[in-house]
Design a protein around this motif. Sequence first.
Motif, short mmCIF file in Angstrom:
data_model
loop_
_atom_site.label_atom_id
_atom_site.label_comp_id
_atom_site.label_asym_id
_atom_site.label_seq_id
_atom_site.Cartn_x
_atom_site.Cartn_y
_atom_site.Cartn_z
N UNK A 154 0.67 -1.23 -0.09
CA UNK A 154 0.38 0.07 -0.11
C UNK A 154 0.60 1.68 0.36
N UNK B 60 2.18 2.04 -3.76
CA UNK B 60 0.88 3.05 -4.30
C UNK B 60 0.92 3.94 -4.05
N UNK C 120 1.44 -0.43 -10.59
CA UNK C 120 -0.07 -0.85 -10.21
C UNK C 120 -0.22 -2.05 -9.15
N UNK C 121 -0.84 -1.79 -8.20
CA UNK C 121 -0.73 -2.31 -7.26
C UNK C 121 -2.99 -3.44 -8.04
N UNK C 122 -2.37 -4.62 -7.53
CA UNK C 122 -3.17 -5.84 -7.48
C UNK C 122 -4.12 -5.93 -6.15
N UNK C 123 -5.17 -5.41 -5.76
CA UNK C 123 -5.70 -5.17 -4.31
C UNK C 123 -5.61 -7.11 -3.52
N UNK D 79 -9.64 -6.16 -3.38
CA UNK D 79 -10.44 -4.72 -4.41
C UNK D 79 -11.65 -4.51 -3.70
N UNK E 272 -9.37 -7.87 -11.32
CA UNK E 272 -7.63 -6.91 -11.20
C UNK E 272 -6.12 -7.54 -12.27
N UNK F 144 -7.04 -6.00 -15.55
CA UNK F 144 -6.89 -4.15 -14.85
C UNK F 144 -5.22 -3.81 -15.17
#
Lengths: 441, 252
Positions: free
Chosen positions: B45, B48, B81-84, B87, B155, B158
Amino acid sequence: MTMNSVLTKQTVYGAQFSAILDRLPGHGLVWVDRLRERAMEQFLELGFPTTRLENWKYTDVSPIRRIAFQPIADRVSPPLPETLRLQIEAYAAPRLVFVNGKVDPELSNRAPLRLLSLSEALADPEQAKVVETHLGQYVSTSDHAFAAWNTAFFTDGAFVVIPRGIVVKQPVNLVFVSVEIGEPRACHPRNLVIAREGSQVTFVEVFLGAGAYLTNTVTEIIAEPEAVIDYYKIEGESAYSFHTGAVQAHLDRSACLTSRSISFGGALVRNDLNVALDGEGSHCTLNGLFAAGSGRLVDNHTHIDHRKPHASSRELYKGLLAGDATGVFNGAITVREDAQKADAVQHSKNLLLSERAQINTKPQFEIRANDVRCVHGATVGQIDEDAIFYLKSRGVGEDEARRILIRAFAAEILDDLRVPALRDQMERLFTNWVQSALEAA
Amino acid sequence: MLRIRNLFASIDGKQILRGLNLDVHAGEVHAIMGPNGSGKSTFAQVLAGRDIYEVVAGELTFDGRSLLAMSPEIRAREGIFLAFQYPIEIPGVSNLYFLRSAVNAVRAHRGLPELDAVDFMSLAKEQAAGLGIDDAMLKRSLNEGFSGGEKKRNEILQLKLLDPRLAILDETDSGLDIDALKIVADGINAMRSPERAIIVVTHYQRLLNYVVPDHVHVLVGGRIVRSGGKELALELEHRGYSWLEAEQKAVV
């Protein structure tokens, strides 16, 4: 304000009434004069509501009380600002346009329907008989001063009757424009909509204006057995105006009313929407979206009266409040002893865009039958910062992220507007509203 | 590409990252592993730009430029890019509308023309097909009512559409059954390229069977306590994290 000056102000309206009665539509018809006189007495007796009354607890109308509004008896056609003209044009025919409370034949475009204004109907003996049967029979003037005031002073409005079994495909647009002319004026539009047995109609009331004024409107809606009515109320009054509006709908057996109320404008707005489910199996859906920014107050009072068995109601009101705006939602639902199997669901959802904004939301259930289902829920929240971060982490800018989430909040109402032109128009108004709310923040 | 020196970060006054150092170069795949509460998600986090975490000290640079003063949206447009792990569900916003807003924001930043709804639709469909995402899922509200697997696949969609230079995948394998895991891993592997770096943050070694890392780092107590090759992940699979945590306590 002292009691004395209140009385004085009301005396002003009493004098106005005597002075213009003979120029108001329907004058000379005994029942019309009586209806007006009786309402005038009630208005003088009631006076303007104060916040001591439960129904007006959060809505202080003293800004309205302080002004001695001039009545409009004769047709005045002030030049309309271009922006208003464009907004009127956004509503296609069939359309009736009223300027400062009087029908404007040039701006109206009635084809292909034979739409009448209320003053035209009262001037036609046959139509007047129909009006007599219904006008003032549904809305209560004994406990609602603004409705009484309207009943005494109404100048014009729409008279829409959909004959038995007829399905009207085009939405009927009723556009009410108020323009400030000299001193502050009060417009009192009055509408009567009757859907005969098995008929179907969509009608749209739009309130627009420029400058400072008061629009005090009353609409009575009668749905005969199995009639289907889609009703839209778009309140887009000017930022300096006051709007008080009462709608009383009466539904017979298996009739269905869907109301969608959108409020974007006005400094002080009070919408009363009352529905009597007075026939077995009748149904109403009441959806609303109100958005207010700094200095504004928007109050939505609804009352659904389950009078007969097997009636159902669905209600969803969404409030969006920015700056130091105040919102009110009061959702009353009555289920009478005979109204078994009533099925009522009510939701009030609110989004506060600032710490100074406030919402007063209250369900008010009175249930006297024992076999019923009544559900309600109310939420008040702020923009979800986790969602903002999620959008930003995808490259979406801060303002755009907020716009997306505010639009998402309104989606249930905006996406459900079934008239495409209206939906586009509301989308524009909404986008503008959000933009100004974000700029002010 | 990414250079982290002595990074300290806290939330509500509580220290989470305590002197983290890491270098990631283009073309590399790094795995960050560690027990619960070691600071893995905070690390993701913070990269990001989540502002609830305060970076108290240290350096964080991307291509030689400090990220610390950059807002999350600028970082995203610059190619992070952060893949959560979780999400966010956003009712009322269609997945497609969201994806297009994101792609166009990034394209504008890179000096590329915006894609209109039609062009974007065909691009999104093409990328979605490989992930088993159908039209209905593109049209639904963003993540609303998506299963765990659908959210993670979304994700990855994206990730593919935004075409970042540094992808951080936070617990992307959690909540996936074996089929979904393969789909997601294939999606990630397809994104491996000499120009791009990938950081896989994970508790378990499972995903690393499919996305084989070049480097593995173990995060304990907010700092990297051990780095190695892919075999380190296997060692952790057998021995767990407790021996490293014990070592760490002994050092402190």
